[in-house]
Design a protein around this motif. Structure first.
Motif, short mmCIF file in Angstrom:
data_model
loop_
_atom_site.label_atom_id
_atom_site.label_comp_id
_atom_site.label_asym_id
_atom_site.label_seq_id
_atom_site.Cartn_x
_atom_site.Cartn_y
_atom_site.Cartn_z
N HIS A 2 39.35 48.70 38.13
CA HIS A 2 40.18 47.66 38.75
C HIS A 2 41.52 47.48 38.07
O HIS A 2 42.36 46.72 38.55
N SER A 39 44.95 47.92 40.00
CA SER A 39 45.16 46.88 41.01
C SER A 39 45.50 45.55 40.34
O SER A 39 46.43 44.85 40.77
N MET A 81 39.63 38.95 41.52
CA MET A 81 39.59 40.38 41.87
C MET A 81 38.19 40.77 42.28
O MET A 81 37.24 40.62 41.52
N GLY A 123 42.48 39.79 45.15
CA GLY A 123 42.39 41.17 45.62
C GLY A 123 41.00 41.49 46.14
O GLY A 123 40.00 41.04 45.58
N ASP A 129 38.79 45.00 47.78
CA ASP A 129 38.76 46.41 48.17
C ASP A 129 37.90 46.63 49.41
O ASP A 129 38.01 47.67 50.07
N GLN A 177 49.21 45.90 49.82
CA GLN A 177 48.18 46.89 49.46
C GLN A 177 48.70 47.61 48.21
O GLN A 177 49.78 48.19 48.25
N VAL A 178 47.93 47.49 47.13
CA VAL A 178 48.41 48.01 45.85
C VAL A 178 47.45 49.07 45.33
O VAL A 178 46.28 49.10 45.69
N ALA A 179 47.98 49.92 44.45
CA ALA A 179 47.21 50.94 43.73
C ALA A 179 46.54 51.94 44.67
O ALA A 179 45.46 52.46 44.37
N GLY A 200 44.23 51.34 49.15
CA GLY A 200 44.75 50.30 48.26
C GLY A 200 43.95 49.01 48.31
O GLY A 200 43.29 48.70 49.29
N THR A 201 44.04 48.28 47.21
CA THR A 201 43.46 46.93 47.13
C THR A 201 44.30 46.01 47.99
O THR A 201 45.53 45.98 47.87
N VAL A 250 45.79 42.68 48.62
CA VAL A 250 46.10 41.52 47.77
C VAL A 250 46.70 40.43 48.64
O VAL A 250 47.66 40.67 49.39
#
Ligand SMILES: C[S@@+](CC[C@H](N)C(=O)[O-])C[C@H]1O[C@@H](n2cnc3c(N)ncnc32)[C@H](O)[C@@H]1O
Length: 218
Positions: A39, A42, A125, A155, A157, A200-202, A209-210, A212
């Motif tokens: 994690h 993210s 998260m 966040g 997933d 959407q990150v990472a 993406g995660t 968020v």
């Protein structure tokens, strides 16, 4: 036939394991560290979206904190005045306290608990979708956990557009509430948040993406 289907449905539902029980097993087997590593990208992006490190002082809570690693990151930020981690898994919280005996970590099964204080920053998260009604948890966080002007960054997933995640409830045999990106945005707005943003990150390779969600309390 209807009664039979109802029975099958309730049997399937009842046979689902509690997420907190599963994650306690993970903590006992040391799998919390792998989750932390998984994690990290993210969460670092989420903290950046939250404007951390900050120049002004703030209090923070990590909801569904696992072994408390994000609390320890926040505590290193020189301007955090108070950091609390809450999680329903006794073994995760025991692990958090073993790693950091000075930290404030509490066993709290949500949504049936509310803090006696309010925070400037609420972080979460990979927690919200384990609840049967994450929308009302968002409203509780907004109404009862946050100071005016405070910010929430959460966040997930597991969401509808992340097709790879749709098999997770069966794979883990744990309830997950599957919402689309639009559903999460609506839930944030209906909970009362202002300046709602989705990111959407990472994203990496086939991972989209995660998701968020960010929002502020007026
Ligand atoms: C996927 S883990 C994420 C942990 C941590 N946020 C991290 O990134 O490493 C989900 C966490 O939510 C907690 N959790 C799930 N359902 C919960 C509930 N109803 N009340 C409190 N905690 C819950 C679990 O015990 C677990 O530690």
């Amino acid at each position: 036939m209807d009664i039979f289907l109802e029975w099958v449905g309730s049997t399937v539902f009842m046979s689902r394991r509690e997420a907190t029980e599963v994650f306690s097993e993970w903590a006992e087997k040391g799998k919390d560290k792998g989750m932390e590593n998984g994690h990290a990208a993210s969460v670092h992006a989420m903290l950046k979206l939250a404007g951390i490190p900050r120049s002004e002082t703030y209090s923070a809570v990590d909801v569904g904190c696992g072994n408390g690693w994000v609390c320890r990151l926040l505590a290193q930020d020189g301007t955090s005045t108070r950091v609390v981690g809450v999680d329903g898994s006794e073994a995760m919280i025991a692990k958090a306290k073993t790693i950091d005996s000075e930290g404030d970590y509490r066993v709290t099964v949500l949504p049936d608990w509310e803090p006696s204080e309010k925070f400037d920053f609420v972080h979460s998260m990979e927690f919200l979708y384990y609840l049967h009604d994450p929308q009302s948890m968002l409203k509780q966080l907004h109404d009862n956990w946050m100071n005016s002007g405070g910010m929430l960054v959460a966040g997930v997933d597991h969401y509808l557009e992340n097709e790879d995640s749709l098999s997770w409830p069966e794979a883990l045999n744990v309830h997950m509430t599957t919402l689309s990106m639009e559903d999460w945005k609506t839930a944030m707005i209906e909970a009362g948040f202002r300046d709602v943003e989705l990111h959407q990150v990472a994203a990496k390779d086939s991972f989209i993406g995660t998701l968020v969600m960010c929002g502020k309390k007026a």
